[in-house]
Design a protein around this motif. Structure first.
Motif, PDB file in Angstrom:
ATOM      1  N   PHE B 151       9.034   5.562 -22.259  1.00 44.30           N
ATOM      2  CA  PHE B 151       9.447   6.521 -21.245  1.00 44.30           C
ATOM      3  C   PHE B 151       8.669   6.372 -19.936  1.00 44.30           C
ATOM      4  CE2 PHE B 151       9.359  10.653 -19.172  1.00 44.30           C
ATOM      5  CZ  PHE B 151      10.707  10.947 -19.122  1.00 44.30           C
ATOM      6  N   ILE B 152       7.332   6.384 -20.031  1.00 45.54           N
ATOM      7  CA  ILE B 152       6.523   6.394 -18.809  1.00 45.54           C
ATOM      8  C   ILE B 152       6.583   5.052 -18.091  1.00 45.54           C
ATOM      9  CG2 ILE B 152       4.194   6.686 -17.901  1.00 45.54           C
ATOM     10  CD1 ILE B 152       5.398   9.248 -18.779  1.00 45.54           C
ATOM     11  N   VAL B 153       6.461   3.962 -18.841  1.00 42.87           N
ATOM     12  CA  VAL B 153       6.434   2.650 -18.197  1.00 42.87           C
ATOM     13  C   VAL B 153       7.733   2.378 -17.422  1.00 42.87           C
ATOM     14  CG1 VAL B 153       6.364   0.168 -18.646  1.00 42.87           C
ATOM     15  CG2 VAL B 153       4.681   1.667 -19.695  1.00 42.87           C
ATOM     16  N   GLY B 161       7.154   3.590  -8.885  1.00 40.17           N
ATOM     17  CA  GLY B 161       6.610   2.424  -8.187  1.00 40.17           C
ATOM     18  C   GLY B 161       7.328   2.140  -6.891  1.00 40.17           C
ATOM     19  N   PRO B 162       8.650   1.910  -6.922  1.00 37.75           N
ATOM     20  CA  PRO B 162       9.385   1.646  -5.686  1.00 37.75           C
ATOM     21  C   PRO B 162       9.246   2.774  -4.658  1.00 37.75           C
ATOM     22  CG  PRO B 162      10.739   1.143  -7.582  1.00 37.75           C
ATOM     23  CD  PRO B 162       9.483   1.771  -8.105  1.00 37.75           C
ATOM     24  N   TRP B 163       9.266   4.010  -5.196  1.00 31.52           N
ATOM     25  CA  TRP B 163       9.157   5.150  -4.280  1.00 31.52           C
ATOM     26  C   TRP B 163       7.803   5.145  -3.559  1.00 31.52           C
ATOM     27  CZ3 TRP B 163       5.810   9.425  -4.479  1.00 31.52           C
ATOM     28  CH2 TRP B 163       6.108  10.418  -3.531  1.00 31.52           C
ATOM     29  N   ILE B 172      -1.493   3.351   2.657  1.00 28.76           N
ATOM     30  CA  ILE B 172      -2.680   3.475   1.792  1.00 28.76           C
ATOM     31  C   ILE B 172      -2.605   2.425   0.684  1.00 28.76           C
ATOM     32  CG2 ILE B 172      -4.104   5.118   0.524  1.00 28.76           C
ATOM     33  CD1 ILE B 172      -2.219   7.325   1.656  1.00 28.76           C
ATOM     34  N   PRO B 173      -3.509   1.465   0.686  1.00 28.48           N
ATOM     35  CA  PRO B 173      -3.415   0.381  -0.296  1.00 28.48           C
ATOM     36  C   PRO B 173      -3.520   0.839  -1.743  1.00 28.48           C
ATOM     37  CG  PRO B 173      -5.385   0.147   1.079  1.00 28.48           C
ATOM     38  CD  PRO B 173      -4.609   1.269   1.638  1.00 28.48           C
ATOM     39  N   VAL B 174      -4.171   1.982  -1.990  1.00 29.02           N
ATOM     40  CA  VAL B 174      -4.329   2.459  -3.368  1.00 29.02           C
ATOM     41  C   VAL B 174      -2.963   2.728  -4.007  1.00 29.02           C
ATOM     42  CG1 VAL B 174      -5.272   4.319  -4.778  1.00 29.02           C
ATOM     43  CG2 VAL B 174      -6.601   3.392  -2.922  1.00 29.02           C
ATOM     44  N   PHE B 175      -1.971   3.064  -3.167  1.00 32.00           N
ATOM     45  CA  PHE B 175      -0.654   3.383  -3.711  1.00 32.00           C
ATOM     46  C   PHE B 175       0.341   2.233  -3.595  1.00 32.00           C
ATOM     47  CE2 PHE B 175      -2.405   7.568  -2.706  1.00 32.00           C
ATOM     48  CZ  PHE B 175      -2.256   8.172  -3.937  1.00 32.00           C
ATOM     49  N   SER B 176      -0.112   1.088  -3.095  1.00 29.86           N
ATOM     50  CA  SER B 176       0.842  -0.009  -2.942  1.00 29.86           C
ATOM     51  C   SER B 176       1.200  -0.569  -4.311  1.00 29.86           C
ATOM     52  CB  SER B 176       0.254  -1.102  -2.059  1.00 29.86           C
ATOM     53  OG  SER B 176      -0.853  -1.666  -2.703  1.00 29.86           O
ATOM     54  N   ARG B 177       2.435  -0.992  -4.438  1.00 30.95           N
ATOM     55  CA  ARG B 177       2.929  -1.413  -5.745  1.00 30.95           C
ATOM     56  C   ARG B 177       2.589  -2.882  -5.946  1.00 30.95           C
ATOM     57  NH1 ARG B 177       8.703  -2.429  -6.955  1.00 30.95           N
ATOM     58  NH2 ARG B 177       8.994  -2.339  -9.206  1.00 30.95           N
ATOM     59  N   GLY B 182       5.289  -2.142 -14.392  1.00 31.41           N
ATOM     60  CA  GLY B 182       5.186  -0.748 -14.824  1.00 31.41           C
ATOM     61  C   GLY B 182       3.966  -0.489 -15.694  1.00 31.41           C
ATOM     62  N   TYR B 183       3.508  -1.515 -16.416  1.00 37.65           N
ATOM     63  CA  TYR B 183       2.297  -1.372 -17.225  1.00 37.65           C
ATOM     64  C   TYR B 183       1.110  -1.363 -16.284  1.00 37.65           C
ATOM     65  CZ  TYR B 183       5.023  -2.436 -21.378  1.00 37.65           C
ATOM     66  OH  TYR B 183       5.931  -2.389 -22.378  1.00 37.65           O
ATOM     67  N   GLY B 184       0.309  -0.314 -16.332  1.00 37.74           N
ATOM     68  CA  GLY B 184      -0.837  -0.286 -15.438  1.00 37.74           C
ATOM     69  C   GLY B 184      -1.554   1.041 -15.493  1.00 37.74           C
ATOM     70  N   LEU B 185      -2.449   1.229 -14.526  1.00 43.44           N
ATOM     71  CA  LEU B 185      -3.319   2.403 -14.540  1.00 43.44           C
ATOM     72  C   LEU B 185      -2.540   3.711 -14.493  1.00 43.44           C
ATOM     73  CD1 LEU B 185      -6.001   1.018 -12.121  1.00 43.44           C
ATOM     74  CD2 LEU B 185      -6.404   1.743 -14.456  1.00 43.44           C
ATOM     75  N   LEU B 186      -1.485   3.760 -13.665  1.00 47.29           N
ATOM     76  CA  LEU B 186      -0.758   5.010 -13.530  1.00 47.29           C
ATOM     77  C   LEU B 186      -0.070   5.395 -14.843  1.00 47.29           C
ATOM     78  CD1 LEU B 186       0.055   7.286 -11.649  1.00 47.29           C
ATOM     79  CD2 LEU B 186       2.108   6.010 -11.078  1.00 47.29           C
ATOM     80  N   ALA B 187       0.599   4.414 -15.471  1.00 50.89           N
ATOM     81  CA  ALA B 187       1.304   4.702 -16.720  1.00 50.89           C
ATOM     82  C   ALA B 187       0.306   5.141 -17.796  1.00 50.89           C
ATOM     83  CB  ALA B 187       2.073   3.472 -17.182  1.00 50.89           C
TER      84      ALA B 187
END
Lengths: 284, 333
Positions: B151-153, B161-163, B172-177, B182-187
């Protein structure tokens, strides 16, 4: 007047924010259960839960995860039993013989610390213990490691239940000339409902824990046969099936996760019911 | 103790028939003695276990710690065990960032929920809501991980991610995709947030409920609204406890293994964006167990990682528990 309205608005705003947070959590729980059931039911079949894996299982051929289901039950039950042998005497000791409050709070702190230790650390510790003793990955090593994970849960839950027994009971028991050992029996009897709940909680946790059995219990496609052989477990079955590249096998991971979730749901339901049903004979 | 002394007193004064004041028979006295010794020894076992775990891990990490300095290990950026390079920095950073993301998502709603359960809700509603929270605690880590994968990934991959890349990521580079999978820190952070939520709720609720009733009643009788009452209580009595709840949540998240490992991507690099994959410490231990025997010092390095986890978690936990205990006792006194 406007000040009053502002205060009221603030009150309303935060009340709704809090409700919204709780509601969000409930929605996420619902979403998790929905996802697991929806994806799992598709792949679930009688064959899945009634057979051990056959050749080529991880390539999508026949068989099931009975080995993992039985293995998890063995691991959970063994660990809970082993942990009980330590948890019950410790908790009763804290409430009967331990006179020094520093000992009591020290032991409780030790249990709380154990509760906080991540299960992967127990896994690493269990592994180093195994190397030291010359054991290989086996059901026995898994049970011992898992017992360490479950012990604090069991002990602290039981401790809280025993804490709730009325104080007068102690005075009455001792005034009748009972020894403190006999008083232990009275306490234990009083806390049987709590004990059952604690056992069920610990059992559920034992079934669901994966990081601690990853290196200590190993994994095998055979049904568990001996204490000294590796054993399969449900969480690891989910994990391993998910990491294969084949969609059919991944679907089996969803089904295995469904089986695991249903087991856990049933166990926690039983835990809640037992608290209510068995509580009838307790003196309050 | 006192009760037993009282019975001997009774015998001496002879108020009651002798029988009720008699000393326990030899058999009962022996049983009592044995039970005392046995139960005390199990308490010792618990204490020894806690120390033993630390000592065993330290002993196994010694080979690595003897060769490299702590500075080299903690700040080293390169992890190539086959060439004798053991830099833990990317793993420590991965653990810290994924935990921080989880805390950023879950702390505010969890504390608000805890306060709501403690201050706003009737006892009946509370007993109805408690099982929901308990259920969240009981779900196994691997199920959370699977939910994350299912679900999350995809959510992060296809929508978040695209948004983020279109809006915040530009400036802001911290939010750049940085990573389209999809696998990563946010998920992983999101999955972890769901996992630590019930713990923070439970501790917050316990702490808030231990605050004096009088304080609440006084504030309400002075005409404060409920939220104003809550604010004052938090400011003057509950703050250390709520901090402790956060610390406990942090240390739980820091050691979580399987759910994180399944969603975080497992790439040993210093993370730059919340969409980057990372490689936290528990995942490092869990992933490399199979191959560690063939390379010198590898096992010792993994044991050092476990030791590091243990030290961080124990320090945080012990501190937070002691703070909560002191608070609850003060509230009850």
């Amino acid at each position: 007047m406007s000040r009053r309205r502002r205060r009221k608005a603030e009150e309303q705003f935060f009340t709704w924010l809090m409700r919204f947070s709780l509601l969000g959590a409930a929605c996420v729980l619902g979403l998790i259960l929905f996802t697991i059931f929806w994806r799992g039911l598709d792949a679930l079949s009688w064959e899945m839960i009634s057979q051990a894996p056959q050749g080529g299982f991880y390539l999508g051929k026949g068989g099931g995860i009975l080995n993992a289901i039985v293995g998890s039950l063995y691991l959970g039950a063994g660990a809970t039993l082993l942990a009980l042998c330590i948890a019950v005497p410790v908790v009763l000791y804290l409430h009967t013989y331990a006179a020094d409050p520093r000992i009591r709070s020290g032991v409780r702190l030790a249990l709380d610390i154990m509760w906080g230790i991540p299960s992967i650390v127990y896994g690493a510790f269990g592994f180093s213990l195994m190397v030291f003793l010359g054991l290989r990955a086996s059901l026995l090593a898994g049970i011992i490691t898992l017992a360490l994970v479950v012990l604090p849960i069991l002990a602290r839950t039981l401790d809280e239940v025993v804490e709730m027994t009325p104080r007068q009971l102690r005075e009455v028991t001792l005034a009748l000339g009972a020894t403190r050992f006999e008083w232990m029996g009275v306490l234990l009897r009083q806390s049987i409902p709590g004990l059952v709940t604690a056992i069920l909680l610990a059992f559920g946790r034992g079934i669901g824990d994966a990081a601690s059995v990853l290196f200590t219990a190993g994994y095998t496609d055979n049904m568990p046969q001996s204490l000294l052989r590796p054993v399969a477990s449900l969480p690891l079955a989910v994990f391993f099936q998910l990491s294969t590249p084949f969609p059919e096998v991944q679907a089996r991971a969803y089904a295995s996760a469904l089986v695991l979730t249903v087991l856990i749901l049933v166990i926690s339901l039983l835990a809640h019911l037992s608290m209510a049903r068995l509580g009838r004979h307790v003196i309050r | 103790m006192e009760a037993i002394r009282d019975t001997t007193l009774v015998r001496r004064t002879g108020v009651l028939p002798r029988r009720s004041g008699r000393r326990p028979s030899l058999r009962r006295a022996t049983l009592d003695w044995a039970a005392h010794r046995f139960s005390a020894s199990t308490a010792v076992v618990v204490a020894v276990l806690v120390i033993g775990i630390g000592a065993a891990l330290l002993a196994r990490s010694r080979p690595l710690l003897d060769v490299y300095s702590l500075r080299e290990l903690l700040l080293g950026q390169v992890w190539l065990p086959s060439q004798g390079l053991f830099g833990f920095a990317p793993f420590i950073a991965g653990s810290l960032v994924v935990t921080a993301v989880a805390m950023a998502i879950s702390v505010v709603p969890a504390i608000l929920s805890g306060i709501y359960l403690a201050e706003y809700v009737t006892a009946r509603t509370r007993t109805a809501l408690k099982p929901v929270i308990d259920l969240l605690v009981g779900i196994p880590s691997v199920v959370y991980g699977l939910w994350g994968v299912l679900f999350i990934v995809p959510l992060v991959r296809d929508h978040l991610g695209p948004w983020a890349d279109r809006t915040l990521g530009q400036s802001i580079p911290v939010f750049s995709r940085s990573n389209p999978s999809g696998y990563g820190l946010l998920a992983a952070g999101f999955v972890l947030a769901v996992m630590v939520f019930p713990l923070i709720v439970a501790v917050t609720e316990e702490v808030m409920r231990s605050v004096h009733r009088e304080m609440r009643e006084t504030l309400l009788s002075l005409g404060a609204t409920r939220w104003e009452t809550t604010k004052t209580i938090v400011r003057h009595a509950g703050l250390p406890g709520i901090l402790a709840a956060i610390v406990l949540g942090f240390s739980r998240a820091f050691g979580e293994t399987l759910a994180v490992m399944m969603t975080v991507g497992n790439v040993a690099r210093m993370p730059r964006s919340i969409f980057d994959p990372a490689y936290p410490l528990p995942a490092l231990i869990a992933n490399n167990y199979g191959e560690m025997m063939s390379i010198p010092l590898y096992e010792s390095a993994l044991m050092s990682a476990a030791l590091l986890l243990l030290v961080v978690v124990v320090v945080f936990n012990a501190g937070a528990r002691l703070a909560v205990e002191r608070l609850v006792r003060k509230g009850a006194a």
